[in-house]
Enzyme design. Sequence first.
Site, PDB file in Angstrom:
ATOM      1  N   HIS A 191     -23.249  12.963 -41.866  1.00 57.19           N
ATOM      2  CA  HIS A 191     -22.543  11.932 -42.618  1.00 57.19           C
ATOM      3  C   HIS A 191     -23.398  10.680 -42.809  1.00 57.19           C
ATOM      4  O   HIS A 191     -23.221   9.943 -43.760  1.00 57.19           O
ATOM      5  CB  HIS A 191     -21.174  11.652 -42.001  1.00 57.19           C
ATOM      6  N   ARG A 298     -13.805  10.554 -49.516  1.00 55.53           N
ATOM      7  CA  ARG A 298     -13.784  10.732 -48.052  1.00 55.53           C
ATOM      8  C   ARG A 298     -13.140   9.491 -47.430  1.00 55.53           C
ATOM      9  O   ARG A 298     -13.837   8.537 -47.085  1.00 55.53           O
ATOM     10  CB  ARG A 298     -15.210  10.874 -47.511  1.00 55.53           C
ATOM     11  N   ARG A 334      -8.987  12.884 -50.239  1.00 52.49           N
ATOM     12  CA  ARG A 334      -8.926  13.770 -49.074  1.00 52.49           C
ATOM     13  C   ARG A 334      -8.352  13.000 -47.894  1.00 52.49           C
ATOM     14  O   ARG A 334      -8.762  11.862 -47.635  1.00 52.49           O
ATOM     15  CB  ARG A 334     -10.339  14.265 -48.726  1.00 52.49           C
ATOM     16  N   GLU A 433     -13.734  25.296 -45.947  1.00 50.33           N
ATOM     17  CA  GLU A 433     -14.964  24.967 -45.223  1.00 50.33           C
ATOM     18  C   GLU A 433     -15.015  25.635 -43.848  1.00 50.33           C
ATOM     19  O   GLU A 433     -15.929  25.405 -43.077  1.00 50.33           O
ATOM     20  CB  GLU A 433     -15.143  23.450 -45.102  1.00 50.33           C
ATOM     21  N   ASN A 456     -20.985  22.069 -46.708  1.00 51.32           N
ATOM     22  CA  ASN A 456     -21.668  21.524 -45.521  1.00 51.32           C
ATOM     23  C   ASN A 456     -21.111  22.160 -44.254  1.00 51.32           C
ATOM     24  O   ASN A 456     -21.849  22.635 -43.393  1.00 51.32           O
ATOM     25  CB  ASN A 456     -21.485  20.003 -45.434  1.00 51.32           C
ATOM     26  N   ASP A 457     -19.792  22.141 -44.161  1.00 55.80           N
ATOM     27  CA  ASP A 457     -19.197  22.741 -42.963  1.00 55.80           C
ATOM     28  C   ASP A 457     -19.160  24.258 -43.051  1.00 55.80           C
ATOM     29  O   ASP A 457     -19.289  24.941 -42.039  1.00 55.80           O
ATOM     30  CB  ASP A 457     -17.791  22.178 -42.732  1.00 55.80           C
ATOM     31  N   ARG A 467     -24.974  20.918 -38.224  1.00 55.43           N
ATOM     32  CA  ARG A 467     -25.475  20.220 -39.413  1.00 55.43           C
ATOM     33  C   ARG A 467     -26.199  18.922 -39.083  1.00 55.43           C
ATOM     34  O   ARG A 467     -26.847  18.323 -39.947  1.00 55.43           O
ATOM     35  CB  ARG A 467     -24.327  19.971 -40.400  1.00 55.43           C
ATOM     36  N   CYS A 504     -17.665  20.767 -53.365  1.00 56.48           N
ATOM     37  CA  CYS A 504     -17.922  19.334 -53.145  1.00 56.48           C
ATOM     38  C   CYS A 504     -18.920  19.089 -52.014  1.00 56.48           C
ATOM     39  O   CYS A 504     -19.177  17.956 -51.666  1.00 56.48           O
ATOM     40  CB  CYS A 504     -16.618  18.596 -52.882  1.00 56.48           C
TER      41      CYS A 504
HETATM   42  C1  PEP Z   1     -18.275  19.677 -46.556  1.00 60.61           C
HETATM   43  O1  PEP Z   1     -18.088  20.003 -45.378  1.00 60.61           O
HETATM   44  O2  PEP Z   1     -18.998  20.296 -47.352  1.00 60.61           O
HETATM   45  C2  PEP Z   1     -17.626  18.462 -47.078  1.00 60.61           C
HETATM   46  C3  PEP Z   1     -17.691  18.137 -48.351  1.00 60.61           C
HETATM   47  O3  PEP Z   1     -17.012  17.663 -46.164  1.00 60.61           O
HETATM   48  P1  PEP Z   1     -17.806  16.644 -45.202  1.00 60.61           P
HETATM   49  O4  PEP Z   1     -19.251  16.641 -45.613  1.00 60.61           O
HETATM   50  O5  PEP Z   1     -17.178  15.307 -45.357  1.00 60.61           O
HETATM   51  O6  PEP Z   1     -17.586  17.254 -43.861  1.00 60.61           O
HETATM   52 MG    MG Z   2     -16.489  19.068 -44.250  1.00 57.01          MG
END
Ligand code: PEP
Ligand code: MG
Length: 582
Positions: A191, A298, A334, A433, A456-457, A467, A504
Amino acid sequence: MQVLKGIPVSPGVIQAPAVVLDSEEMVIPQRQIPPGEVESELQRLSDAIEKSSAELNDLSRKVSETIGEQLGEIFKVHHAMLNSAQLQGEFAQAIREQLLCPEYAVSTVLHGYARRFRDMKDPYLAERVQDVYDIERRLLRHLIGAKREHLKALDRPHILVAHDLTPSQTAALDRSRILAFATDVGGRTSHTAIVARAMNIPAVVGLQSVSTDTNGGEEVIIDGNRGLVIIAPDAETVQRYQTYMQQAQQLESDLTSLRDLPAVTKDGHEVTLHGNIEFPQEVATCLKRGATGIGLYRTEFLYLDREADPTEEDHYEAYAEAIKLLQGRPITIRTCDLGADKFTHVSGDESERNPFLGLRSIRYSLQHVDLFKTQLRAILRASALGPVRILFPLITNLRELRHAKMLLNDVREDFEEEGIPFDRDMKVGIMVEVPSVAILPRQFARECDFFSIGTNDLVQYTLAVDRLNERVAGMFTPAHPAIVTLIHNVVQAAKAEGVEVSVCGEMGGDPVFTLLLVGLGVDTISTAATSIPEIKKMVRSTSMRQARRVANKVLTLESDREIATYLNEVARQIIPEAFAEE
Ligand code: PEP
Ligand code: MG
C-alpha cells in the site's frame, strides 16, 4: 557512484540531494557548522558519547543480572566500539576538517563502517551492521534529543531514503519537500507503493541497503521507471539522465493528448477505463488523465493517521467531495479494507502473527458493526448525490457477503423510516481477491451486481507470496498460469450470470497485461491515474480480435516466464516507445 537495483513502484525520474530517515523517524541534519563553532560542537558530541556510554554500562549490568552474562556482553561490545579512539578520532576529524555538524559526522562515519561490515560477506561480521546502527541511533537520540527535526523542517526539496515507510507515513509526505523516495524493503503492490503512485511521487522499493549506502546530503538519482537508484552519479550519468527525462516528458505529453479520446479498440469494442483513488482530491487527476469514473475508492485511508475514528459526517464529506468532482460520472466506493498493513489508531496495537490472513478488511468490519454501519450510512447518503456503487473487500465465503448485505439492508430500512434520501438501486459488488471466490465465482455472481478483481491480493493468496516482501518479489507475478486461469474463470462466470467485471489491482495498470485482460472479456480496467493514458493507448492500438487471440494463446502456456515473455513481445510491438531501452 553506486547503482542499486530495486523494484520500480511509481514512475518518474528525479535527481536531488538525499535526506535519510532513520528507523525512529529522525531526520539526520546535514548542516555544516561555522569554523568558530567547532569546539562547542565537539563538546556536544562528547556529552552525547558520555550519556550513551553511561546508558550502555547500565544496560549491560541489568541484562547480565536479569537475562544472563552472555547477552550483557552485547552492550559491553557497543560500549567498547563507541569509546574506541579510532571511531572518536574519525568523528572529530569529520567535524574539524569537513565542518560537518556532529549528527551528520556520526551518521556518515558509522554508515561507512556498516557498509564495510556488510561487504565482508562473513555472516558473523555482516550481523555487526545492526550493532553499528544501534550505536548510531543511540548517539543520534542524544545529539538530536529534544531538537528532533522533522521532514517538515526541510528548507529545499529532497529525495527521501528510509528503511521502510508505512502507507500513512507516505500519505503524510509533503510533495513540495519530498520529490521521490527509496526504501530498503517493500513490494510493488504494497500500500505504500500504491500511495506513492496516487501521489505521483517517483519511488523505488526493495533496495535492501539504500538507507545504509546513502549519506544524507548526497546527490541521488531515482529512476522510478526502471527501479534504479544512483548514489553520487558521475557527470556522464547525470547528462544521460537529462536526455532520458526529456524523452520521457515527450512521451508523457503524447499520451496526455489521448485524454478526451475513448478507450475503444480498432474494431469498435469499448473498454471502460476508470481511476483508483485513496483520497477524494485524486478524482481531478484521474479525470485529467482520461478516466471516465472511479472504479475503486480505497476508503480506509480515512482512518489512517488519525487520533479517533472518522465520524459518519467525515465519511460523507469525503464521498460528497469525490462525487462533486466527478460531475455525474460513476464511483465505486469500497468499504474499509483495514488490517494487514493498514491500521486505525486502535487496531495498530492488536498485533497478529499473520496479519494478511487475520482480522482484515470485511472481517474487521463485520466484527466492528458500529464502525461498519457508520460507513454504510455515509455511503448510502452519498448515493443520493450521484451514481454510487458499493464494493465489499476480501469476501471469502457467501456468509460474509450475506451478512454485509443484511447490515446494508438494516441501514436502508432505517433510512426509509427516517425519510433520508438514497439510491434504492445502488449496485452491490464484491472484490474477487481470495482464491475461494475465484474458484467458485458463480455462487457469488448470483448474489451481487458486479465483480472487481483485486489482483494484488489474488496473486498474494494464490501463489502464497507476501506482497510486501522484497525477498520474494520475483515470485509475485500476475503472469502465473494459475492467475490467468482464475481470471478467465471469474469472467466466464460473470458473463453467464450477467454480472459486470472489472480489474482494479495493479495488473490493470501494467500495459503488458492489457490485451490479455481485454481478450479475456474484462469490461472495466480501473487503475492509478498515472497509468491511464498508457492503458488507453494500448486499447486503442489493438483490435478485439487480436486481444482474444492473445488471451487464447496465453491460456495454453504453461509457465509465468513463457506468459511474461510472450506478453512483453506483443506489447512491445504495439507501443515500442513505452518499452524503449535507455
Ligand atoms: C487488490 O488486492 O488487488 C486490491 C485492489 O486491493 P488492495 O490493493 O487495496 O488490497
Ligand atoms: Mg486487496
